[in-house]
Design an enzyme around this catalytic site. Sequence first.
Site, PDB file in Angstrom:
ATOM      1  N   ASP A  90      22.415  33.120 -11.803  1.00  0.00           N
ATOM      2  CA  ASP A  90      21.423  34.101 -11.350  1.00  0.00           C
ATOM      3  C   ASP A  90      22.006  35.030 -10.291  1.00  0.00           C
ATOM      4  O   ASP A  90      23.019  34.732  -9.658  1.00  0.00           O
ATOM      5  CB  ASP A  90      20.140  33.421 -10.836  1.00  0.00           C
ATOM      6  CG  ASP A  90      20.418  32.400  -9.762  1.00  0.00           C
ATOM      7  OD1 ASP A  90      21.251  32.682  -8.882  1.00  0.00           O
ATOM      8  OD2 ASP A  90      19.809  31.315  -9.804  1.00  0.00           O
ATOM      9  N   ASP A 124       0.822  -1.227   0.000  1.00  0.00           N
ATOM     10  CA  ASP A 124       0.000   0.000   0.000  1.00  0.00           C
ATOM     11  C   ASP A 124       0.850   1.269   0.000  1.00  0.00           C
ATOM     12  O   ASP A 124       0.316   2.369   0.107  1.00  0.00           O
ATOM     13  CB  ASP A 124      -0.952   0.004   1.201  1.00  0.00           C
ATOM     14  CG  ASP A 124      -0.206  -0.006   2.538  1.00  0.00           C
ATOM     15  OD1 ASP A 124       1.046   0.005   2.531  1.00  0.00           O
ATOM     16  OD2 ASP A 124      -0.874  -0.013   3.589  1.00  0.00           O
ATOM     17  N   THR A 184      18.381  25.594 -15.961  1.00  0.00           N
ATOM     18  CA  THR A 184      19.151  26.797 -15.630  1.00  0.00           C
ATOM     19  C   THR A 184      20.543  26.706 -16.248  1.00  0.00           C
ATOM     20  O   THR A 184      21.003  27.632 -16.931  1.00  0.00           O
ATOM     21  CB  THR A 184      19.259  26.950 -14.092  1.00  0.00           C
ATOM     22  OG1 THR A 184      17.940  27.068 -13.564  1.00  0.00           O
ATOM     23  CG2 THR A 184      20.083  28.151 -13.698  1.00  0.00           C
ATOM     24  N   ASP A 201      26.567  26.187  -9.787  1.00  0.00           N
ATOM     25  CA  ASP A 201      25.248  26.385  -9.175  1.00  0.00           C
ATOM     26  C   ASP A 201      25.122  25.415  -8.009  1.00  0.00           C
ATOM     27  O   ASP A 201      25.825  24.402  -7.955  1.00  0.00           O
ATOM     28  CB  ASP A 201      24.143  26.137 -10.214  1.00  0.00           C
ATOM     29  CG  ASP A 201      22.862  26.910  -9.886  1.00  0.00           C
ATOM     30  OD1 ASP A 201      22.781  27.517  -8.796  1.00  0.00           O
ATOM     31  OD2 ASP A 201      21.928  26.904 -10.708  1.00  0.00           O
ATOM     32  N   LYS A 242      18.353  35.555 -14.111  1.00  0.00           N
ATOM     33  CA  LYS A 242      17.483  34.422 -14.458  1.00  0.00           C
ATOM     34  C   LYS A 242      16.024  34.809 -14.266  1.00  0.00           C
ATOM     35  O   LYS A 242      15.676  35.482 -13.303  1.00  0.00           O
ATOM     36  CB  LYS A 242      17.842  33.234 -13.559  1.00  0.00           C
ATOM     37  CG  LYS A 242      16.941  32.031 -13.752  1.00  0.00           C
ATOM     38  CD  LYS A 242      17.585  30.775 -13.214  1.00  0.00           C
ATOM     39  CE  LYS A 242      17.115  30.467 -11.819  1.00  0.00           C
ATOM     40  NZ  LYS A 242      17.629  29.172 -11.351  1.00  0.00           N
TER      41      LYS A 242
END
Length: 300
Positions: free
Chosen positions: A165, A34, A221, A213, A188
């Site tokens: 960014d 389940d 990105t 990053d 960005k």
Amino acid sequence: MRLHAFPDALGIAGRLARSLRRPCRPIDLHRFPDGESLVRVDHRPGADAVLVRSLDDPNARLVEVVLAADALRRAGARRVVLVAPYLAYMRQDAVFAPGQPISQRAIGALLGGSVDAVLTVEAHLHRVRRLAEVFPVPARSVPAAPAIARWLRGHAPGAIVVGPDEESEPWVRAIAAAAGVPFVVGRKRRRGDRDVRVQLPTGARGAHAVIVDDIASSGRTIAEAAVGLRRAGFARVDAVVVHAILARGAIASLREAGVRRLVSCDTIPHPSNAIPVAGLLAPLLRALPPGAGWTRGGGS
Ligand code: R5P
């Protein structure tokens, strides 16, 4: 101290255990038909327990971490410390649109209610700058920037470092300074999960660029930044990330965008792992709270 590793974290937990010279036990994990989970731990009463698991693909993993922490306490653990080299739900650190949660805070409360301390690597701390605001228990985020800078010094000495960014500017600046290379940061705009635009400054010129990053998830990105860099005349574009989540399609997008090499820290197991983090985490585990560096909610 005894380490406990979920099946998906045996690699990094083993490296950490070797570095600490402490035993590491696998956690027995059963998933019922389940969808519920059952965990079983093998702990020595009175010892500290270090629970190791990265929280990429987080939903079931979070529940299983809570269950394992409960099992460890019932087995007599003195303290339970969660080592989550990658911490999920850190990016939703504000209500960006009416009706949304602050997931970062909700998940911080859930985990903080189960464990006595949290240790991670390069948590996504942008608008909220300290883990003290996320967790009600002592928590530390170990910076990966020095290890990335070391890698850059050894593998990309003449490159320019590119942050995709503006949010990442201080981080990228620190990496570039430590690596002794120049850097630029793009702007960005994200319009959807896989719809990202990255605008690079006109000053981005050279032959070899390395995009850095903290996270690569959809890969968009980095891919967008790489396309811009290739258009600006860079012959070689590589990328270094801390957390290689790399959801389905990400690697293909990076390849299509012309990323020659992707390198990551080993916070999430991936063939791109080349920067180990066990050595960054071990010293903090040797000095568990209230030891050096573990003020309540202290550190970055
Ligand atoms: C965003 O703030 C992060 O620093 C990363 O740039 C982002 O999470 C990357 O996501 P994706 O790979 O989906 O573009």
